[in-house]
Design a protein around this motif. Sequence first.
Motif, PDB file in Angstrom:
ATOM      1  N   TYR A  39      40.844  -0.238 -22.730  1.00 25.45           N
ATOM      2  CA  TYR A  39      40.835   0.162 -24.134  1.00 25.45           C
ATOM      3  C   TYR A  39      39.504   0.836 -24.403  1.00 25.45           C
ATOM      4  CZ  TYR A  39      40.870   0.116 -29.191  1.00 25.45           C
ATOM      5  OH  TYR A  39      40.827   0.507 -30.507  1.00 25.45           O
ATOM      6  N   HIS A  40      39.564   2.030 -25.010  1.00 24.17           N
ATOM      7  CA  HIS A  40      38.323   2.727 -25.338  1.00 24.17           C
ATOM      8  C   HIS A  40      38.514   3.484 -26.635  1.00 24.17           C
ATOM      9  CE1 HIS A  40      35.262   6.089 -24.881  1.00 24.17           C
ATOM     10  NE2 HIS A  40      34.559   4.970 -25.037  1.00 24.17           N
ATOM     11  N   GLN A  41      37.567   3.311 -27.565  1.00 25.66           N
ATOM     12  CA  GLN A  41      37.692   3.964 -28.858  1.00 25.66           C
ATOM     13  C   GLN A  41      36.320   4.184 -29.488  1.00 25.66           C
ATOM     14  OE1 GLN A  41      40.691   5.008 -30.634  1.00 25.66           O
ATOM     15  NE2 GLN A  41      38.974   6.091 -31.597  1.00 25.66           N
ATOM     16  N   TYR A  42      36.065   5.436 -29.896  1.00 28.60           N
ATOM     17  CA  TYR A  42      34.925   5.716 -30.756  1.00 28.60           C
ATOM     18  C   TYR A  42      35.358   5.460 -32.198  1.00 28.60           C
ATOM     19  CZ  TYR A  42      32.536   7.961 -26.845  1.00 28.60           C
ATOM     20  OH  TYR A  42      31.922   8.200 -25.631  1.00 28.60           O
ATOM     21  N   ILE A  43      34.402   5.056 -33.034  1.00 30.13           N
ATOM     22  CA  ILE A  43      34.716   4.664 -34.406  1.00 30.13           C
ATOM     23  C   ILE A  43      33.733   5.322 -35.365  1.00 30.13           C
ATOM     24  CG2 ILE A  43      34.936   2.696 -35.995  1.00 30.13           C
ATOM     25  CD1 ILE A  43      35.305   0.952 -33.419  1.00 30.13           C
ATOM     26  N   ASN A  44      34.246   5.852 -36.439  1.00 28.23           N
ATOM     27  CA  ASN A  44      33.383   6.375 -37.497  1.00 28.23           C
ATOM     28  C   ASN A  44      32.866   5.185 -38.308  1.00 28.23           C
ATOM     29  OD1 ASN A  44      32.271   7.496 -39.858  1.00 28.23           O
ATOM     30  ND2 ASN A  44      33.704   9.206 -39.843  1.00 28.23           N
ATOM     31  N   PRO A  45      31.555   4.934 -38.300  1.00 29.69           N
ATOM     32  CA  PRO A  45      31.024   3.733 -38.960  1.00 29.69           C
ATOM     33  C   PRO A  45      30.852   3.889 -40.468  1.00 29.69           C
ATOM     34  CG  PRO A  45      29.225   4.933 -37.981  1.00 29.69           C
ATOM     35  CD  PRO A  45      30.477   5.691 -37.624  1.00 29.69           C
ATOM     36  N   GLU A  46      31.109   5.084 -40.974  1.00 29.06           N
ATOM     37  CA  GLU A  46      30.985   5.349 -42.409  1.00 29.06           C
ATOM     38  C   GLU A  46      29.571   5.090 -42.918  1.00 29.06           C
ATOM     39  OE1 GLU A  46      34.978   4.303 -44.550  1.00 29.06           O
ATOM     40  OE2 GLU A  46      34.588   2.692 -43.094  1.00 29.06           O
ATOM     41  N   ARG A  47      28.596   5.363 -42.067  1.00 31.74           N
ATOM     42  CA  ARG A  47      27.195   5.232 -42.443  1.00 31.74           C
ATOM     43  C   ARG A  47      26.343   6.021 -41.456  1.00 31.74           C
ATOM     44  NH1 ARG A  47      23.513   0.488 -41.665  1.00 31.74           N
ATOM     45  NH2 ARG A  47      22.190   2.232 -41.010  1.00 31.74           N
ATOM     46  N   HIS A  48      25.089   6.226 -41.792  1.00 31.27           N
ATOM     47  CA  HIS A  48      24.177   6.980 -40.936  1.00 31.27           C
ATOM     48  C   HIS A  48      23.775   6.150 -39.713  1.00 31.27           C
ATOM     49  CE1 HIS A  48      21.095   9.842 -39.800  1.00 31.27           C
ATOM     50  NE2 HIS A  48      20.202   8.866 -39.743  1.00 31.27           N
ATOM     51  N   ILE A  49      23.625   6.829 -38.582  1.00 27.76           N
ATOM     52  CA  ILE A  49      23.163   6.175 -37.349  1.00 27.76           C
ATOM     53  C   ILE A  49      21.713   6.590 -37.122  1.00 27.76           C
ATOM     54  CG2 ILE A  49      23.587   5.803 -34.895  1.00 27.76           C
ATOM     55  CD1 ILE A  49      26.417   6.859 -35.337  1.00 27.76           C
ATOM     56  N   ASP A  50      20.818   5.632 -37.056  1.00 25.75           N
ATOM     57  CA  ASP A  50      19.398   5.923 -36.910  1.00 25.75           C
ATOM     58  C   ASP A  50      19.087   6.540 -35.546  1.00 25.75           C
ATOM     59  OD1 ASP A  50      18.984   4.891 -39.426  1.00 25.75           O
ATOM     60  OD2 ASP A  50      18.457   2.884 -38.687  1.00 25.75           O
ATOM     61  N   ALA A  51      18.051   7.368 -35.527  1.00 25.72           N
ATOM     62  CA  ALA A  51      17.688   8.115 -34.321  1.00 25.72           C
ATOM     63  C   ALA A  51      17.327   7.195 -33.162  1.00 25.72           C
ATOM     64  CB  ALA A  51      16.526   9.050 -34.630  1.00 25.72           C
ATOM     65  N   GLU A  52      16.638   6.080 -33.449  1.00 24.91           N
ATOM     66  CA  GLU A  52      16.233   5.187 -32.357  1.00 24.91           C
ATOM     67  C   GLU A  52      17.431   4.531 -31.681  1.00 24.91           C
ATOM     68  OE1 GLU A  52      15.277   2.946 -36.280  1.00 24.91           O
ATOM     69  OE2 GLU A  52      15.148   4.983 -35.468  1.00 24.91           O
ATOM     70  N   VAL A  53      18.532   4.365 -32.419  1.00 26.93           N
ATOM     71  CA  VAL A  53      19.746   3.808 -31.830  1.00 26.93           C
ATOM     72  C   VAL A  53      20.489   4.880 -31.042  1.00 26.93           C
ATOM     73  CG1 VAL A  53      21.900   2.605 -32.308  1.00 26.93           C
ATOM     74  CG2 VAL A  53      19.893   2.165 -33.725  1.00 26.93           C
ATOM     75  N   VAL A  54      20.497   6.103 -31.565  1.00 28.49           N
ATOM     76  CA  VAL A  54      21.135   7.221 -30.854  1.00 28.49           C
ATOM     77  C   VAL A  54      20.483   7.406 -29.484  1.00 28.49           C
ATOM     78  CG1 VAL A  54      21.576   9.708 -30.893  1.00 28.49           C
ATOM     79  CG2 VAL A  54      21.791   8.367 -32.996  1.00 28.49           C
ATOM     80  N   ALA A  55      19.181   7.168 -29.408  1.00 25.22           N
ATOM     81  CA  ALA A  55      18.473   7.317 -28.132  1.00 25.22           C
ATOM     82  C   ALA A  55      18.968   6.331 -27.085  1.00 25.22           C
ATOM     83  CB  ALA A  55      16.971   7.129 -28.354  1.00 25.22           C
ATOM     84  N   ILE A  64      30.901  11.325 -33.830  1.00 28.21           N
ATOM     85  CA  ILE A  64      31.993  10.472 -34.289  1.00 28.21           C
ATOM     86  C   ILE A  64      32.494  10.849 -35.690  1.00 28.21           C
ATOM     87  CG2 ILE A  64      31.613   8.460 -32.823  1.00 28.21           C
ATOM     88  CD1 ILE A  64      30.067   8.676 -36.276  1.00 28.21           C
ATOM     89  N   ALA A  65      32.116  12.031 -36.147  1.00 27.21           N
ATOM     90  CA  ALA A  65      32.504  12.450 -37.499  1.00 27.21           C
ATOM     91  C   ALA A  65      34.017  12.495 -37.678  1.00 27.21           C
ATOM     92  CB  ALA A  65      31.890  13.816 -37.820  1.00 27.21           C
ATOM     93  N   ASN A  66      34.741  12.884 -36.648  1.00 29.00           N
ATOM     94  CA  ASN A  66      36.194  13.016 -36.749  1.00 29.00           C
ATOM     95  C   ASN A  66      36.950  11.851 -36.115  1.00 29.00           C
ATOM     96  OD1 ASN A  66      36.037  15.576 -38.041  1.00 29.00           O
ATOM     97  ND2 ASN A  66      35.644  16.537 -36.044  1.00 29.00           N
ATOM     98  N   GLU A  67      36.222  10.787 -35.757  1.00 31.37           N
ATOM     99  CA  GLU A  67      36.873   9.615 -35.182  1.00 31.37           C
ATOM    100  C   GLU A  67      37.421   8.722 -36.300  1.00 31.37           C
ATOM    101  OE1 GLU A  67      37.455   9.213 -32.092  1.00 31.37           O
ATOM    102  OE2 GLU A  67      36.168  10.809 -31.284  1.00 31.37           O
ATOM    103  N   PRO A  68      38.418   7.876 -35.992  1.00 27.79           N
ATOM    104  CA  PRO A  68      38.992   7.002 -37.027  1.00 27.79           C
ATOM    105  C   PRO A  68      38.026   5.893 -37.442  1.00 27.79           C
ATOM    106  CG  PRO A  68      39.918   6.474 -34.878  1.00 27.79           C
ATOM    107  CD  PRO A  68      39.106   7.733 -34.695  1.00 27.79           C
ATOM    108  N   VAL A  69      38.178   5.415 -38.652  1.00 22.86           N
ATOM    109  CA  VAL A  69      37.412   4.248 -39.096  1.00 22.86           C
ATOM    110  C   VAL A  69      38.040   3.004 -38.480  1.00 22.86           C
ATOM    111  CG1 VAL A  69      36.710   5.368 -41.224  1.00 22.86           C
ATOM    112  CG2 VAL A  69      38.798   3.979 -41.192  1.00 22.86           C
ATOM    113  N   PHE A  70      37.322   1.894 -38.528  1.00 23.17           N
ATOM    114  CA  PHE A  70      37.795   0.670 -37.871  1.00 23.17           C
ATOM    115  C   PHE A  70      39.162   0.236 -38.386  1.00 23.17           C
ATOM    116  CE2 PHE A  70      38.177  -3.934 -37.359  1.00 23.17           C
ATOM    117  CZ  PHE A  70      37.922  -4.073 -36.002  1.00 23.17           C
ATOM    118  N   ALA A  71      39.415   0.381 -39.669  1.00 20.86           N
ATOM    119  CA  ALA A  71      40.691  -0.053 -40.246  1.00 20.86           C
ATOM    120  C   ALA A  71      41.881   0.627 -39.580  1.00 20.86           C
ATOM    121  CB  ALA A  71      40.693   0.214 -41.752  1.00 20.86           C
TER     122      ALA A  71
END
Length: 245
Positions: A39-55, A64-71
């Motif tokens: 099972y593999h899925q990207y999810i739109n978190p509906e919030r900003h992702i900080d740069a230090e986490v992106v790293a 993930i802009a066009n990925e589905p939300v968790f619901a």
Amino acid sequence: MRQVILDTETTGIDPKDGHRLVEIGAVEMVNRRFTGRTYHQYINPERHIDAEVVAIHGIDNAKIANEPVFAKIADEFWAFIEGAELVIHNAPFDVGFIDHELGMLNKQRSGLSLGPVREHCGVLDTLTMARKMHPGQRNSLDALCKRYDIDNGHRVLHGALLDAEILADVYLAMTGGQTALTLDAASASEQQQTDTSSEGLSIQRLTLTPGQLSVVRPTEQEQAAHEAKCEAHQLTWFEDASNDA
């Protein structure tokens, strides 16, 4: 026994601070054998992702802009893990995020609720297991790969499915190093196949039926020689240990 080796990536450390899931990856095993189901899925978190986490995981908002939300993916994901034993490295982290997402979802919709995870799945934390097996040592996933000689050279960034696949190999190594073996007639043809090693040597696997192996016991002279050698080794070990102390 059905197990799901699971990993997640998130927008941050703590869901209580509003952080969300951005990726889920999972690998299924039954009786210590990979089934091929993942099972593999990207999810739109509906919030900003900080740069230090992106790293760390390389997942930014554009990705993930066009990925589905968790619901939108919750029911499919739940169907994949429900009833299985989840094998997770640092399980409280991942389970905490999943339960947080499920809790928010249950408040949004009426009808059958999902979760909490531990009420519907077993949870095995490989980090806790590693700390008991290797106290005082580093027990990150990378450290365990090095300790158990598992290739993770392709792991440049964290990724949920990749990390789940690596963790599956680590878990098998930590708990015996082998997938389940069968010696019945169904696997006899596999045992008779000839493998070629990297050095070009052929290894012939033989299938033996009960009674084909004879037991040869040592003579009294051979047994006496063996005991004398063991006694000499024991004396040498004792002297070396005394010198080290």
